[in-house]
Design an enzyme around this catalytic site. Structure first.
Site, PDB file in Angstrom:
ATOM      1  N   LYS A   1       0.810  -1.200   0.000  1.00 58.72           N
ATOM      2  CA  LYS A   1       0.000   0.000   0.000  1.00 58.72           C
ATOM      3  C   LYS A   1       0.859   1.273   0.000  1.00 58.72           C
ATOM      4  O   LYS A   1       0.387   2.353  -0.308  1.00 58.72           O
ATOM      5  CB  LYS A   1      -0.859   0.037   1.281  1.00 58.72           C
ATOM      6  CG  LYS A   1      -1.798  -1.101   1.447  1.00 58.72           C
ATOM      7  CD  LYS A   1      -2.469  -0.972   2.853  1.00 58.72           C
ATOM      8  CE  LYS A   1      -3.173  -2.242   3.198  1.00 58.72           C
ATOM      9  NZ  LYS A   1      -3.589  -2.256   4.633  1.00 58.72           N
ATOM     10  N   GLY A   2       2.112   1.117   0.394  1.00 57.89           N
ATOM     11  CA  GLY A   2       2.941   2.293   0.669  1.00 57.89           C
ATOM     12  C   GLY A   2       3.051   3.274  -0.480  1.00 57.89           C
ATOM     13  O   GLY A   2       3.169   4.480  -0.271  1.00 57.89           O
TER      14      GLY A   2
ATOM     15  N   ASP B   1       3.876   3.423   6.759  1.00 55.91           N
ATOM     16  CA  ASP B   1       3.126   3.168   7.991  1.00 55.91           C
ATOM     17  C   ASP B   1       3.984   2.588   9.100  1.00 55.91           C
ATOM     18  O   ASP B   1       5.091   2.103   8.875  1.00 55.91           O
ATOM     19  CB  ASP B   1       2.003   2.157   7.711  1.00 55.91           C
ATOM     20  CG  ASP B   1       2.535   0.735   7.571  1.00 55.91           C
ATOM     21  OD1 ASP B   1       3.505   0.538   6.794  1.00 55.91           O
ATOM     22  OD2 ASP B   1       2.021  -0.176   8.253  1.00 55.91           O
TER      23      ASP B   1
ATOM     24  N   ASP C   1       7.300   3.515  -2.578  1.00 57.19           N
ATOM     25  CA  ASP C   1       7.507   4.604  -1.629  1.00 57.19           C
ATOM     26  C   ASP C   1       8.940   4.590  -1.104  1.00 57.19           C
ATOM     27  O   ASP C   1       9.565   5.627  -0.954  1.00 57.19           O
ATOM     28  CB  ASP C   1       6.512   4.540  -0.456  1.00 57.19           C
ATOM     29  CG  ASP C   1       6.479   3.184   0.226  1.00 57.19           C
ATOM     30  OD1 ASP C   1       6.885   2.183  -0.409  1.00 57.19           O
ATOM     31  OD2 ASP C   1       6.050   3.101   1.387  1.00 57.19           O
TER      32      ASP C   1
ATOM     33  N   ASP D   1      14.361  -0.358   0.766  1.00 56.45           N
ATOM     34  CA  ASP D   1      15.063  -0.545   2.028  1.00 56.45           C
ATOM     35  C   ASP D   1      16.100  -1.661   1.808  1.00 56.45           C
ATOM     36  O   ASP D   1      17.183  -1.406   1.279  1.00 56.45           O
ATOM     37  CB  ASP D   1      13.984  -0.890   3.070  1.00 56.45           C
ATOM     38  CG  ASP D   1      14.475  -0.930   4.496  1.00 56.45           C
ATOM     39  OD1 ASP D   1      15.689  -0.843   4.712  1.00 56.45           O
ATOM     40  OD2 ASP D   1      13.652  -1.059   5.411  1.00 56.45           O
TER      41      ASP D   1
HETATM   42  C1  PRP Z   1       7.469  -1.489   2.301  1.00 54.44           C
HETATM   43  C2  PRP Z   1       7.639  -0.574   1.109  1.00 54.44           C
HETATM   44  C3  PRP Z   1       8.293  -1.434   0.089  1.00 54.44           C
HETATM   45  C4  PRP Z   1       9.121  -2.382   0.928  1.00 54.44           C
HETATM   46  C5  PRP Z   1      10.558  -1.972   0.911  1.00 54.44           C
HETATM   47  O1  PRP Z   1       6.299  -2.236   2.137  1.00 54.44           O
HETATM   48  O2  PRP Z   1       6.400  -0.083   0.661  1.00 54.44           O
HETATM   49  O3  PRP Z   1       7.371  -2.163  -0.679  1.00 54.44           O
HETATM   50  O4  PRP Z   1       8.624  -2.323   2.274  1.00 54.44           O
HETATM   51  O5  PRP Z   1      11.320  -2.793   1.749  1.00 54.44           O
HETATM   52  P1  PRP Z   1      12.465  -3.755   1.229  1.00 54.44           P
HETATM   53  O6  PRP Z   1      13.310  -2.981   0.271  1.00 54.44           O
HETATM   54  O7  PRP Z   1      13.189  -4.101   2.505  1.00 54.44           O
HETATM   55  O8  PRP Z   1      11.837  -4.967   0.599  1.00 54.44           O
HETATM   56  P2  PRP Z   1       5.611  -3.072   3.303  1.00 54.44           P
HETATM   57  O9  PRP Z   1       5.941  -4.519   3.130  1.00 54.44           O
HETATM   58  O10 PRP Z   1       5.921  -2.448   4.621  1.00 54.44           O
HETATM   59  O11 PRP Z   1       4.059  -2.944   2.956  1.00 54.44           O
HETATM   60  P3  PRP Z   1       3.170  -1.627   2.752  1.00 54.44           P
HETATM   61  O12 PRP Z   1       3.643  -0.981   1.462  1.00 54.44           O
HETATM   62  O13 PRP Z   1       1.782  -2.139   2.623  1.00 54.44           O
HETATM   63  O14 PRP Z   1       3.378  -0.737   3.943  1.00 54.44           O
END
Ligand code: PRP
Length: 172
Positions: free
Chosen positions: A40-41, A156, A97, A100
């Site tokens: 969703k981010g 979030d 978004d 990481d």
């Molecule tokens: C977050 C963000 C990315 C991912 C990045 O999503 O939106 O998709 O983490 O992290 P990474 O590079 O360590 O893989 P999350 O899984 O928290 O879900 P969300 O978007 O629904 O908050």
């Protein structure tokens, strides 16, 4: 009790997105470009980036589940909501978004590459390279950010804070 302080104010986010939109317009003068948002981010960035572009865009969304994610991300990823339309032969930009560890995008790029798009690039509002476990190159990057827990503008903590206009650091 957690407190949040503004790291990137809304005006700075919007100004940077305008620049990224113009850059994408230059790179893809005709379109259509498929924007693939990772829910969703990415939803806020996707909505603003699409409107910052003049090049015609088509909007797709995917959902990726990651295992073992809390305040830190680890483990593997899995596609739980696929694209609605084929992207074969089209220009595609994945919209995130934040990048990481790079686990999510490494997985998604591998899935999308198999669909034979004409081109495949990444736009991410935020990039946290200090946390990278897998190499991911962000083609359209909003801001490089330090290794702090960030919320707001789609990001979030346990589903809260996504609708903040600013990107904030969550302390405590
Ligand atoms: C977050 C963000 C990315 C991912 C990045 O999503 O939106 O998709 O983490 O992290 P990474 O590079 O360590 O893989 P999350 O899984 O928290 O879900 P969300 O978007 O629904 O908050």
């Amino acid at each position: 009790m957690s407190s949040q302080r503004v790291l990137i104010p809304a005006e700075k986010i919007q100004a940077r997105i305008a620049e990224l939109g113009a850059e994408i317009d230059r790179d893809y003068p005709t379109g259509p470009v498929y924007l693939v948002g990772v829910l969703k981010g990415a939803v806020m960035f996707m909505a603003d980036l699409a409107r910052a572009m003049k090049t015609p865009a088509r909007l797709e969304f995917v959902v990726i589940a990651s295992y073992g994610k809390g305040k830190t991300s680890s483990g593997e990823a899995r596609l739980i909501k696929d694209l609605d339309h084929p992207i074969e032969g089209f220009d595609v930009i994945v919209v995130e978004d934040i990048v990481d560890t790079g686990i999510t995008l490494t997985y998604l790029m591998q899935v999308l590459r198999q669909r034979n798009p004409k081109s495949l690039r990444i736009a991410s509002l935020l990039d946290k390279p200090s946390r990278r476990q897998r190499p991911v190159t962000v083609d359209y990057r909003g801001f490089e950010v330090p290794d702090q827990f960030l919320v707001g503008y789609g990001l979030d903590f346990s589903e809260d804070y996504r609708n903040l206009k600013d990107v904030c650091v969550l302390d405590g």
